[in-house]
Design a protein around this motif. Structure first.
Motif, PDB file in Angstrom:
ATOM      1  N   SER A 105       0.931  -1.177  -0.185  1.00 25.43           N
ATOM      2  CA  SER A 105       0.116  -0.026   0.168  1.00 25.43           C
ATOM      3  C   SER A 105       0.871   1.212   0.048  1.00 25.43           C
ATOM      4  CB  SER A 105      -0.849  -0.073   1.416  1.00 25.43           C
ATOM      5  OG  SER A 105      -0.080   0.454   2.222  1.00 25.43           O
ATOM      6  N   PRO A 106       0.179   2.602  -0.303  1.00 28.56           N
ATOM      7  CA  PRO A 106       1.102   3.679  -0.149  1.00 28.56           C
ATOM      8  C   PRO A 106       1.645   3.970   1.333  1.00 28.56           C
ATOM      9  CG  PRO A 106      -1.056   4.029  -1.336  1.00 28.56           C
ATOM     10  CD  PRO A 106      -1.081   2.623  -0.698  1.00 28.56           C
ATOM     11  N   GLU A 107       1.355   3.263   2.267  1.00 27.88           N
ATOM     12  CA  GLU A 107       1.857   3.410   3.658  1.00 27.88           C
ATOM     13  C   GLU A 107       3.337   2.890   3.724  1.00 27.88           C
ATOM     14  OE1 GLU A 107      -0.718   1.965   6.717  1.00 27.88           O
ATOM     15  OE2 GLU A 107      -2.338   2.260   5.543  1.00 27.88           O
ATOM     16  N   ILE A 108       3.594   1.935   2.499  1.00 27.37           N
ATOM     17  CA  ILE A 108       4.810   1.190   2.718  1.00 27.37           C
ATOM     18  C   ILE A 108       5.864   1.777   1.576  1.00 27.37           C
ATOM     19  CG2 ILE A 108       5.870  -0.980   2.238  1.00 27.37           C
ATOM     20  CD1 ILE A 108       3.648  -0.880   4.523  1.00 27.37           C
ATOM     21  N   ALA A 109       6.999   2.204   2.242  1.00 32.77           N
ATOM     22  CA  ALA A 109       8.059   2.931   1.218  1.00 32.77           C
ATOM     23  C   ALA A 109       8.949   1.686   0.414  1.00 32.77           C
ATOM     24  CB  ALA A 109       9.095   3.837   1.884  1.00 32.77           C
ATOM     25  N   ASP A 110       8.922   0.574   1.267  1.00 28.35           N
ATOM     26  CA  ASP A 110       9.718  -0.415   0.553  1.00 28.35           C
ATOM     27  C   ASP A 110       9.435  -1.836   1.585  1.00 28.35           C
ATOM     28  OD1 ASP A 110      11.658  -1.839  -0.972  1.00 28.35           O
ATOM     29  OD2 ASP A 110      13.452  -0.771  -0.148  1.00 28.35           O
ATOM     30  N   TRP A 111       9.991  -2.708   0.927  1.00 29.17           N
ATOM     31  CA  TRP A 111       9.566  -4.078   1.685  1.00 29.17           C
ATOM     32  C   TRP A 111      10.740  -5.238   1.297  1.00 29.17           C
ATOM     33  CZ3 TRP A 111       8.798  -8.657  -1.013  1.00 29.17           C
ATOM     34  CH2 TRP A 111       8.341  -8.434  -2.321  1.00 29.17           C
ATOM     35  N   ARG A 112      11.286  -5.952   2.172  1.00 32.45           N
ATOM     36  CA  ARG A 112      12.127  -7.070   2.166  1.00 32.45           C
ATOM     37  C   ARG A 112      12.069  -8.169   2.845  1.00 32.45           C
ATOM     38  NH1 ARG A 112      17.619  -3.163   2.811  1.00 32.45           N
ATOM     39  NH2 ARG A 112      16.766  -1.420   1.333  1.00 32.45           N
ATOM     40  N   TRP A 113      12.509  -9.314   2.252  1.00 34.74           N
ATOM     41  CA  TRP A 113      12.541 -10.664   2.924  1.00 34.74           C
ATOM     42  C   TRP A 113      14.166 -10.476   3.448  1.00 34.74           C
ATOM     43  CZ3 TRP A 113       8.798 -13.648   4.554  1.00 34.74           C
ATOM     44  CH2 TRP A 113       7.800 -13.734   3.667  1.00 34.74           C
ATOM     45  N   LEU A 114      14.417 -10.504   4.831  1.00 30.15           N
ATOM     46  CA  LEU A 114      15.751 -10.303   5.402  1.00 30.15           C
ATOM     47  C   LEU A 114      15.883 -11.453   6.509  1.00 30.15           C
ATOM     48  CD1 LEU A 114      15.707  -6.468   6.029  1.00 30.15           C
ATOM     49  CD2 LEU A 114      17.068  -7.946   4.426  1.00 30.15           C
ATOM     50  N   GLU A 115      17.013 -12.044   6.623  1.00 31.92           N
ATOM     51  CA  GLU A 115      17.490 -12.853   7.727  1.00 31.92           C
ATOM     52  C   GLU A 115      17.772 -11.664   8.854  1.00 31.92           C
ATOM     53  OE1 GLU A 115      20.334 -15.821   6.903  1.00 31.92           O
ATOM     54  OE2 GLU A 115      19.456 -16.459   5.321  1.00 31.92           O
ATOM     55  N   PRO A 116      17.340 -12.245  10.124  1.00 32.73           N
ATOM     56  CA  PRO A 116      17.488 -11.261  11.237  1.00 32.73           C
ATOM     57  C   PRO A 116      19.009 -10.910  11.455  1.00 32.73           C
ATOM     58  CG  PRO A 116      16.337 -13.139  11.985  1.00 32.73           C
ATOM     59  CD  PRO A 116      16.712 -13.442  10.575  1.00 32.73           C
ATOM     60  N   GLY A 117      20.044 -11.190  11.041  1.00 32.15           N
ATOM     61  CA  GLY A 117      21.429 -10.883  11.129  1.00 32.15           C
ATOM     62  C   GLY A 117      21.527  -9.568   9.992  1.00 32.15           C
ATOM     63  N   GLN A 118      20.659  -9.482   8.932  1.00 32.63           N
ATOM     64  CA  GLN A 118      20.821  -8.366   8.025  1.00 32.63           C
ATOM     65  C   GLN A 118      20.093  -6.975   8.670  1.00 32.63           C
ATOM     66  OE1 GLN A 118      18.864 -11.016   4.876  1.00 32.63           O
ATOM     67  NE2 GLN A 118      20.747 -10.399   3.776  1.00 32.63           N
ATOM     68  N   ILE A 119      19.575  -7.026   9.577  1.00 35.90           N
ATOM     69  CA  ILE A 119      18.841  -5.673   9.935  1.00 35.90           C
ATOM     70  C   ILE A 119      19.699  -4.819  10.796  1.00 35.90           C
ATOM     71  CG2 ILE A 119      16.538  -6.776   9.900  1.00 35.90           C
ATOM     72  CD1 ILE A 119      16.628  -6.480  12.923  1.00 35.90           C
ATOM     73  N   ALA A 120      20.929  -5.257  11.239  1.00 33.84           N
ATOM     74  CA  ALA A 120      21.760  -4.546  11.998  1.00 33.84           C
ATOM     75  C   ALA A 120      22.157  -3.145  11.258  1.00 33.84           C
ATOM     76  CB  ALA A 120      22.955  -5.283  12.543  1.00 33.84           C
ATOM     77  N   SER A 121      22.083  -3.031   9.966  1.00 30.46           N
ATOM     78  CA  SER A 121      22.461  -1.787   9.315  1.00 30.46           C
ATOM     79  C   SER A 121      21.441  -0.905   8.980  1.00 30.46           C
ATOM     80  CB  SER A 121      23.372  -2.270   8.092  1.00 30.46           C
ATOM     81  OG  SER A 121      22.500  -2.960   7.212  1.00 30.46           O
ATOM     82  N   LEU A 122      20.138  -1.526   9.314  1.00 32.53           N
ATOM     83  CA  LEU A 122      18.826  -0.605   9.050  1.00 32.53           C
ATOM     84  C   LEU A 122      18.418   0.050  10.290  1.00 32.53           C
ATOM     85  CD1 LEU A 122      16.852  -3.460   7.188  1.00 32.53           C
ATOM     86  CD2 LEU A 122      18.435  -1.668   6.075  1.00 32.53           C
ATOM     87  N   PRO A 123      17.834   1.319   9.960  1.00 29.70           N
ATOM     88  CA  PRO A 123      17.152   2.050  10.970  1.00 29.70           C
ATOM     89  C   PRO A 123      15.743   1.385  11.213  1.00 29.70           C
ATOM     90  CG  PRO A 123      16.929   3.218   9.010  1.00 29.70           C
ATOM     91  CD  PRO A 123      17.943   2.240   8.587  1.00 29.70           C
ATOM     92  N   THR A 124      15.583   0.785  12.434  1.00 30.95           N
ATOM     93  CA  THR A 124      14.462   0.312  12.956  1.00 30.95           C
ATOM     94  C   THR A 124      13.710   0.503  14.022  1.00 30.95           C
ATOM     95  OG1 THR A 124      15.609  -1.438  14.440  1.00 30.95           O
ATOM     96  CG2 THR A 124      15.613  -2.088  12.136  1.00 30.95           C
ATOM     97  N   THR A 125      12.541   0.119  14.381  1.00 28.30           N
ATOM     98  CA  THR A 125      11.569   0.526  15.371  1.00 28.30           C
ATOM     99  C   THR A 125      12.484  -0.176  16.540  1.00 28.30           C
ATOM    100  OG1 THR A 125      10.480  -1.502  14.823  1.00 28.30           O
ATOM    101  CG2 THR A 125       9.667   0.737  14.095  1.00 28.30           C
ATOM    102  N   PRO A 126      12.063   0.387  17.833  1.00 33.98           N
ATOM    103  CA  PRO A 126      12.602  -0.268  19.200  1.00 33.98           C
ATOM    104  C   PRO A 126      12.515  -1.669  19.173  1.00 33.98           C
ATOM    105  CG  PRO A 126      11.408   1.796  19.468  1.00 33.98           C
ATOM    106  CD  PRO A 126      11.117   1.411  18.320  1.00 33.98           C
TER     107      PRO A 126
END
Length: 142
Positions: A105-126
């Motif tokens: 939907s327009p609420e989503i800027a992007d989406w990805r399938w990721l392994e948990p270890g790949q999120i360290a470099s992304l800005p995430t929610t708490p």
């Protein structure tokens, strides 16, 4: 920082969950979205949103994933309830059972399938890494 609550789906104090999110899991990957708008605009997180009057918190989760991604989710397992700021008690669910083709939907800027270890470099929610660890753990335990 968020505040954890040990009994998923239970009211905390006088507050019942008023938002829900879902961790759709596929093998060792999770589907994450980047929010286009506030709250949490620009951050990577699990898809979900606000509870509407008359629906269960599980129905909130199902509706939000359908609205945001055009996916139907089934067999939701409660992961935890967590307080976000002063106004939201978020019930997080996880599932390995879903169907449909992702149409954000327009609420989503992007989406990805990721392994948990790949999120360290992304800005995430708490506490997203901890939430994902718990979500995957539900399925490792059977």
């Amino acid at each position: 920082r968020s505040e954890w609550h040990p009994e998923p789906g239970k009211a905390v104090g006088l507050m019942a969950p008023n938002a829900a999110s879902v961790a759709p899991l596929r093998g060792s990957e999770v589907l994450l979205i980047q929010r286009a708008f506030e709250p949490y605009g620009g951050l990577w997180t699990l898809p979900g949103g606000r509870h509407e009057p008359g629906e269960t918190i599980e129905a909130t989760a199902v509706r939000e994933i359908r609205e945001e991604l055009a996916l139907d989710v089934f067999e939701l397992r409660p992961v935890l309830a967590m307080r976000l700021g002063s106004g939201f008690l978020l019930q997080v669910f996880a599932t390995r059972t879903f169907e449909g083709d992702i149409k954000p939907s327009p609420e989503i800027a992007d989406w990805r399938w990721l392994e948990p270890g790949q999120i360290a470099s992304l800005p995430t929610t708490p506490d997203l890494a901890d939430v994902l660890r718990r979500a995957f753990g539900l399925f490792e335990a059977g």
